[in-house]
Design an enzyme around this catalytic site. Sequence first.
Site, mmCIF file in Angstrom:
data_model
loop_
_atom_site.group_PDB
_atom_site.id
_atom_site.type_symbol
_atom_site.label_atom_id
_atom_site.label_comp_id
_atom_site.label_asym_id
_atom_site.label_seq_id
_atom_site.Cartn_x
_atom_site.Cartn_y
_atom_site.Cartn_z
ATOM 1 N N THR A 183 30.520 -5.305 0.738
ATOM 2 C CA THR A 183 29.892 -5.432 -0.582
ATOM 3 C C THR A 183 29.486 -4.056 -1.091
ATOM 4 O O THR A 183 29.642 -3.750 -2.282
ATOM 5 C CB THR A 183 28.668 -6.353 -0.521
ATOM 6 O OG1 THR A 183 29.060 -7.627 -0.011
ATOM 7 C CG2 THR A 183 28.060 -6.542 -1.902
ATOM 8 N N SER A 189 37.035 -9.398 -0.305
ATOM 9 C CA SER A 189 36.619 -10.435 -1.250
ATOM 10 C C SER A 189 35.365 -10.038 -2.013
ATOM 11 O O SER A 189 35.055 -10.615 -3.052
ATOM 12 C CB SER A 189 36.359 -11.748 -0.493
ATOM 13 O OG SER A 189 35.338 -11.558 0.473
ATOM 14 N N LYS A 190 34.630 -9.052 -1.511
ATOM 15 C CA LYS A 190 33.369 -8.660 -2.137
ATOM 16 C C LYS A 190 33.564 -7.980 -3.492
ATOM 17 O O LYS A 190 32.612 -7.864 -4.265
ATOM 18 C CB LYS A 190 32.586 -7.750 -1.194
ATOM 19 C CG LYS A 190 32.176 -8.418 0.115
ATOM 20 C CD LYS A 190 31.283 -9.630 -0.100
ATOM 21 C CE LYS A 190 30.764 -10.186 1.216
ATOM 22 N NZ LYS A 190 29.867 -11.338 1.038
ATOM 23 N N ASP A 191 34.779 -7.539 -3.791
ATOM 24 C CA ASP A 191 35.047 -7.008 -5.132
ATOM 25 C C ASP A 191 34.690 -8.041 -6.193
ATOM 26 O O ASP A 191 34.191 -7.702 -7.272
ATOM 27 C CB ASP A 191 36.536 -6.665 -5.283
ATOM 28 C CG ASP A 191 36.930 -5.384 -4.582
ATOM 29 O OD1 ASP A 191 36.069 -4.769 -3.919
ATOM 30 O OD2 ASP A 191 38.114 -5.008 -4.683
ATOM 31 N N ALA A 222 30.821 -8.232 -6.654
ATOM 32 C CA ALA A 222 30.282 -6.984 -7.190
ATOM 33 C C ALA A 222 30.519 -6.907 -8.694
ATOM 34 O O ALA A 222 29.596 -6.630 -9.478
ATOM 35 C CB ALA A 222 30.912 -5.788 -6.488
#
Length: 345
Positions: A79, A47-49, A52
């Site tokens: 992340t 989910s950190k895409d 970012a």
Amino acid sequence: MKEGIKAYSNVLELIGDTPLIKLNNITEKMQGNYFAKVEAFNPGHSSKDRIALHIIEEAEAKGILKPGDTIIETTSGNTGFSIAMVSIIKGYKCILAVSSKSSKDKIDMLRTMGASVYVCPAHVPADDPRSYYEVAKRLHKETEGSVYINQYFNKLNIEAHYKTTGPEIWKQTNGQITHLVACSGTGGTISGTAKYLKEQNPNIQVIGIDAYGSVLQKYHETRELDKNEIYPYRIEGLGKNLIPSATDFDQIDYFIKVTDESSAHTARELARTEGLFAGYTSGAAMQGLKQLDEEGVFSKDSNVVVIFPDHGSRYMSKIYSDDWMDQQGFMEMEPEEVSDVQYIK
């Protein structure tokens, strides 16, 4: 006339629009309908895409990030991978301060993606100069032309999920979601998603998953940081020993805590029962669902969405390693039906 070639310009165009997958076998004896928002389908496998890309593009739009600059971040691994991936495409250098609790798999991945990695001791206070928070701040001061993402205290973390994850879930459930369950680390995922969903239907219950050894549940209940709650735990990317401003506690109805051991086994169970090779934090989220069901939170009409934040490949040297599990004293819970490996000579 021939049609043009159907191709994405780069991997960043694949971020978001992750699938909602019904959970069937692992929830067979539970009340309600359960759906997993599987964030491993992002190109960076987490989910950190989302944050970012959003934070970096906002910095570009404001002129904070310029060609050739360096992006610095504090991360448990996911992340950092996403930032490294975005940096490659956009032409930035990347420096990451990583907790020593992060799996070797994650650290190797970060190095492979071209990032400079500083591994910092996990079990020190947040204000200790060796902590990954303080190391990232120091590197930012020492590095000319650098931008510190600071996901724990960056409101754009919340905004990224408010603009993407929340609307996706609302659309995918046709507005029929009754409960959102998500792990809370920086808090951006649960806060931003919850904010959007509650704007559509304020009756949606939002439940955060916390770890034993973390301060988040106690802070939510008392609005006081109790340092007596802090002790070492193994789950990565879940819970905190400080209070991130990227967590909007007003959007969360309540928290439930899960153990390292049960979360590890539930992640392995997800692979065996649903064919979903999910990360440690996803196991924690699923374990939270089980405990909530046992407490009678859900009814037969509940439509529960749980966010699985990352992919199991990042934990091969941890929860998917029998040796690591045995070293932690976790193997006593392992079911007998787990398959074995036989070598033919």
